[in-house]
Scaffold this motif. Structure first.
Motif, mmCIF file in Angstrom:
data_model
loop_
_atom_site.group_PDB
_atom_site.id
_atom_site.type_symbol
_atom_site.label_atom_id
_atom_site.label_comp_id
_atom_site.label_asym_id
_atom_site.label_seq_id
_atom_site.Cartn_x
_atom_site.Cartn_y
_atom_site.Cartn_z
ATOM 1 N N THR A 155 0.810 -1.176 -0.032
ATOM 2 C CA THR A 155 0.137 0.204 -0.152
ATOM 3 C C THR A 155 0.788 1.474 -0.101
ATOM 4 N N GLY A 156 -0.068 2.315 -0.066
ATOM 5 C CA GLY A 156 0.945 3.562 -0.108
ATOM 6 C C GLY A 156 1.437 4.246 1.002
ATOM 7 N N PRO A 157 2.066 5.265 1.473
ATOM 8 C CA PRO A 157 2.679 5.716 2.547
ATOM 9 C C PRO A 157 1.626 6.379 3.212
ATOM 10 N N ARG A 158 0.671 7.316 2.599
ATOM 11 C CA ARG A 158 -0.357 7.921 3.238
ATOM 12 C C ARG A 158 -1.413 6.900 3.658
ATOM 13 N N ARG A 159 -1.345 6.404 4.896
ATOM 14 C CA ARG A 159 -1.977 5.225 5.573
ATOM 15 C C ARG A 159 -3.673 5.348 5.196
ATOM 16 N N SER A 160 -4.216 6.686 5.429
ATOM 17 C CA SER A 160 -5.579 6.832 5.419
ATOM 18 C C SER A 160 -6.192 6.702 4.190
ATOM 19 N N GLU A 161 -5.224 7.034 3.065
ATOM 20 C CA GLU A 161 -5.872 7.318 1.809
ATOM 21 C C GLU A 161 -6.393 6.209 0.979
ATOM 22 N N LEU A 162 -7.629 6.621 0.357
ATOM 23 C CA LEU A 162 -8.274 5.724 -0.489
ATOM 24 C C LEU A 162 -8.566 6.569 -1.605
ATOM 25 N N TRP A 163 -7.808 6.910 -2.911
ATOM 26 C CA TRP A 163 -7.999 7.629 -3.850
ATOM 27 C C TRP A 163 -8.330 6.649 -5.121
ATOM 28 N N TRP A 178 -4.768 9.181 -20.266
ATOM 29 C CA TRP A 178 -5.412 8.783 -18.998
ATOM 30 C C TRP A 178 -5.934 7.394 -18.765
ATOM 31 N N PHE A 179 -5.748 6.665 -17.808
ATOM 32 C CA PHE A 179 -6.277 5.438 -17.313
ATOM 33 C C PHE A 179 -6.767 5.565 -16.056
ATOM 34 N N PRO A 180 -7.821 4.277 -15.700
ATOM 35 C CA PRO A 180 -8.150 4.233 -14.288
ATOM 36 C C PRO A 180 -7.186 3.877 -13.397
ATOM 37 N N TRP A 181 -7.069 4.077 -12.069
ATOM 38 C CA TRP A 181 -6.035 3.999 -11.205
ATOM 39 C C TRP A 181 -6.719 4.111 -9.844
ATOM 40 N N ALA A 182 -5.823 3.524 -9.051
ATOM 41 C CA ALA A 182 -6.363 3.702 -7.689
ATOM 42 C C ALA A 182 -4.773 3.902 -6.529
ATOM 43 N N VAL A 183 -4.967 4.401 -5.650
ATOM 44 C CA VAL A 183 -3.940 4.532 -4.503
ATOM 45 C C VAL A 183 -4.575 4.322 -3.346
ATOM 46 N N VAL A 184 -4.056 3.365 -2.425
ATOM 47 C CA VAL A 184 -4.620 2.814 -1.241
ATOM 48 C C VAL A 184 -3.536 3.003 -0.254
ATOM 49 N N GLY A 185 -4.056 3.435 1.036
ATOM 50 C CA GLY A 185 -3.051 3.379 2.297
ATOM 51 C C GLY A 185 -3.597 2.275 3.040
#
Length: 235
Positions: A155-163, A178-185
């Protein structure tokens, strides 16, 4: 301000990450205006101590989705673990083969060998973002697992993130589609796991890299030791 991406969104082309795989310093731009430098050097290097948490938990047949140049596949192979990498990039596949890493050139959502038989599925290096819908991706990964298996997620370093949104790759010379993507803490993983019929059985908290091990909700096995163990490494 987020860019106007109407009419220009597409899934990542098979070679969209090739500029990074080739060693060029590359940024991933998100449609909320943020950008992040991709960890190109780590992808291309041999597996290191900051990968140890993932590698130690792979105790049986493992499939690495979005394996890139294959550092984790190579490391597991050396441990005697049956392993397969999967990547849609022909360049990534070529790098894997040069390392002697078993690899399949394909889409993680397409049929894969030995579905329902893998002990572990690995989603490292931000690959929980593939497709922009982490719950759908986790459900896909679950279908690959044998009973009692687990999914290992970085997961990403921003622990509470859900983008969730859209991203594109930009190198010094060009910007991609552009393409669909997600970042998860790390703190967001439990709810995503619950929605996918999974539960968190272990986590690792690092300064820049965090990990979670997920097991199927109907399985009694506690696959991971050291639940919520702190990470004192620098990565």
């Amino acid at each position: 301000m987020a860019p106007d991406i109407a009419g220009s969104v597409s899934l990542p082309a098979p070679g969209v990450f090739d500029v990074a795989l080739g060693g060029t310093r590359t940024r991933l731009h998100l449609d909320d205006g943020r950008s992040m430098v991709l960890s190109v050097a780590r992808w291309r290097a041999a597996a290191g101590r900051r990968d140890r948490w993932l590698l130690l938990r792979c105790q049986g047949p493992t499939v690495d989705l979005g394996c890139g140049p294959g550092r984790l596949v190579e490391a597991l192979l050396r441990k005697g673990i049956p392993v397969l990498g999967v990547d849609c990039s022909a360049l990534a596949v070529r790098y894997c083969l040069l390392r002697g890493a078993p690899v399949l050139h394909g889409d993680v959502f397409a049929p894969l060998p030995a579905e329902g038989s893998w002990r572990h599925v690995v989603l490292a290096d931000g690959n929980i973002g593939i497709g922009g819908d982490p719950v759908t991706l986790l459900r896909r990964a679950t279908r690959l697992l044998a009973p009692g298996g687990s999914i290992l997620v970085e997961t990403g370093p921003r622990r509470s993130e859900l983008w969730q949104g859209h991203a594109r790759l930009q190198d010094p010379s060009a910007a991609g589609a552009w393409f669909p993507w997600a970042v998860v803490g790390l703190n967001a993983v439990s709810e995503l796991a619950r929605r996918a019929g999974l539960r968190v059985v272990a986590t690792r908290r690092g300064r820049t890299r965090c990990f979670a091990q997920l097991a199927q909700d109907d399985c009694d096995e506690r696959a991971g030791r050291g639940i919520n163990a702190p990470d004192h490494e620098q990565g």
